[in-house]
Scaffold this active site. Structure first.
Site, mmCIF file in Angstrom:
data_model
loop_
_atom_site.group_PDB
_atom_site.id
_atom_site.type_symbol
_atom_site.label_atom_id
_atom_site.label_comp_id
_atom_site.label_asym_id
_atom_site.label_seq_id
_atom_site.Cartn_x
_atom_site.Cartn_y
_atom_site.Cartn_z
ATOM 1 C CG ASP A 56 -1.986 1.008 1.229
ATOM 2 O OD1 ASP A 56 -1.769 2.100 0.658
ATOM 3 O OD2 ASP A 56 -3.048 0.739 1.795
ATOM 4 C CG PHE A 78 0.413 6.894 -12.139
ATOM 5 C CD1 PHE A 78 -0.015 7.677 -13.190
ATOM 6 C CD2 PHE A 78 1.772 6.633 -12.021
ATOM 7 C CE1 PHE A 78 0.876 8.198 -14.112
ATOM 8 C CE2 PHE A 78 2.676 7.148 -12.929
ATOM 9 C CZ PHE A 78 2.231 7.929 -13.980
ATOM 10 C CB ALA A 79 -1.855 4.517 -6.233
ATOM 11 C CG ASN A 97 -8.702 3.371 -1.450
ATOM 12 O OD1 ASN A 97 -8.145 3.079 -0.399
ATOM 13 N ND2 ASN A 97 -9.530 2.547 -2.068
ATOM 14 C CE1 TYR A 146 -10.748 9.217 -10.435
ATOM 15 C CE2 TYR A 146 -11.967 10.249 -12.227
ATOM 16 C CZ TYR A 146 -10.786 9.752 -11.708
ATOM 17 O OH TYR A 146 -9.630 9.823 -12.449
#
Length: 334
Positions: A56, A78-79, A97, A146
């Site tokens: 992670d 990018f994650a 996240n 998002y």
């Protein structure tokens, strides 16, 4: 020069890592491979400039291990979770996240004095602007979680940069990334909601049919319009952004697209043409969070950096995506 790239097992991350290594730079990749592909990591490992850490990107212990073993000078982040519709159904997952974990990454950058940061942002930050082209300074009004998380990411970078004199960043607002790399055997590996991927899977007979989500949008043919950019051009935009950051030591935001729109119906027609397959398309209802039209104005990145598009051809993009799916069928034994 060593870059830390989060989400390196993903579609865009893996292609960007390859692009940077082809220029002679070292890439340290981190990914938990929850949505990325082990294939991509194994492919990148063929290059001696690549090191990989599985885990992670917000794991402090793992980040400290990376810092101890590598001299990181720039983070390319990018994650993230990236599915628009899923974000409307599970917004807390996206805030966890895409926002909370990014705080950990910025704390890591601060602790180890890593002052260059390139952020994978999105056209979803703009929301549903009714205009022919979208400029970087246009109002930001995301219509899905998002897009909201990406806008918050940009805000965090700005405020952190304002508080830390030597820290600078570039936020690249991607429009619709598509196609497979023409430079490497890399593409979009795992299941996706992206139009061109799904159309290519249907043409290659991995799906029985695909859905057209709505035909009553405020567009000429009633289907959504998007600005599709080839993944290799996007990878090159990241490197040009880094060069700009290095030379100017100045933070900024850049749209990345081709400044032209293609409708969903047009993409389906082109995929049928380049594949030679007349696959089945079924009309379905609109999905929550989908804007009518998103087309970039990209004058700023062209003016301020060395970036120029090389693969501005929707037929080439569709063909590369289709050929990638045929390749995946071979290696998966489908």
């Amino acid at each position: 020069m060593t870059f830390l790239m989060t989400g390196v097992a993903g579609y865009i991350g893996s292609v960007c890592a390859y692009n940077f290594m082809q220029r002679g730079y070292k890439v340290v990749g981190i990914d938990d491979i929850s949505t990325g592909a082990k294939y991509a990591v194994d492919y990148l490992k063929q290059n001696s400039n690549f090191s990989f850490y599985e885990g992670d990107f917000a794991d402090n212990n793992l980040l400290e291990k990376i810092a101890k073993e590598n001299n990181i000078e720039c983070i390319v982040h990018f994650a993230a979770n990236t599915q628009v519709f899923e974000s409307t159904q599970n917004p807390l997952k996206y805030y966890t996240n895409n926002v909370c974990k990014m705080v950990k990454l910025l704390e890591f950058a601060n602790l180890h004095n890593i002052n260059n940061f390139i952020f994978s942002s999105s056209a979803a930050t703009y929301g549903n602007l009714i205009k022919d082209e979208i400029f970087e300074d246009d109002i930001k009004n995301p219509i899905n979680p998002y897009g909201s998380t990406k806008l918050i990411g940009e805000m965090m970078l700005k405020e952190f940069s304002d508080s830390k004199q030597d820290f600078n960043y570039i936020a690249l607002r991607y429009f619709n990334v598509a196609g497979a790399s023409l430079q490497a055997k890399l593409g979009q590996y795992n299941p996706s909601t992206l139009l061109i991927k799904i159309a290519a899977q249907t043409a290659s007979k991995q799906r029985e049919k695909m859905y057209l989500y709505g035909d009553t949008y405020n567009t000429p043919d009633g289907s959504c319009i998007r600005d599709f950019i080839h993944v290799d051009d996007l990878a090159n935009a990241h490197f040009c952004a880094y060069e700009y950051l290095k030379e100017n030591k100045k933070s900024d935001y850049f749209n990345v697209g081709y400044s032209k729109g293609t409708s969903v119906k047009e993409v389906i027609k082109i995929m049928k043409e380049v594949s030679g397959v007349d696959f089945n398309v079924e009309l379905a209802g609109k999905r929550a969070g989908d804007p009518d039209c998103l087309v970039a104005n990209c004058d700023k990145i062209k003016k301020l950096t060395k970036w120029q598009a090389k693969y501005d051809d929707i037929k080439l993009i569709c063909k590369s995506a289709y050929e990638w799916e045929l390749f995946l069928k071979q290696i998966k034994g489908i």
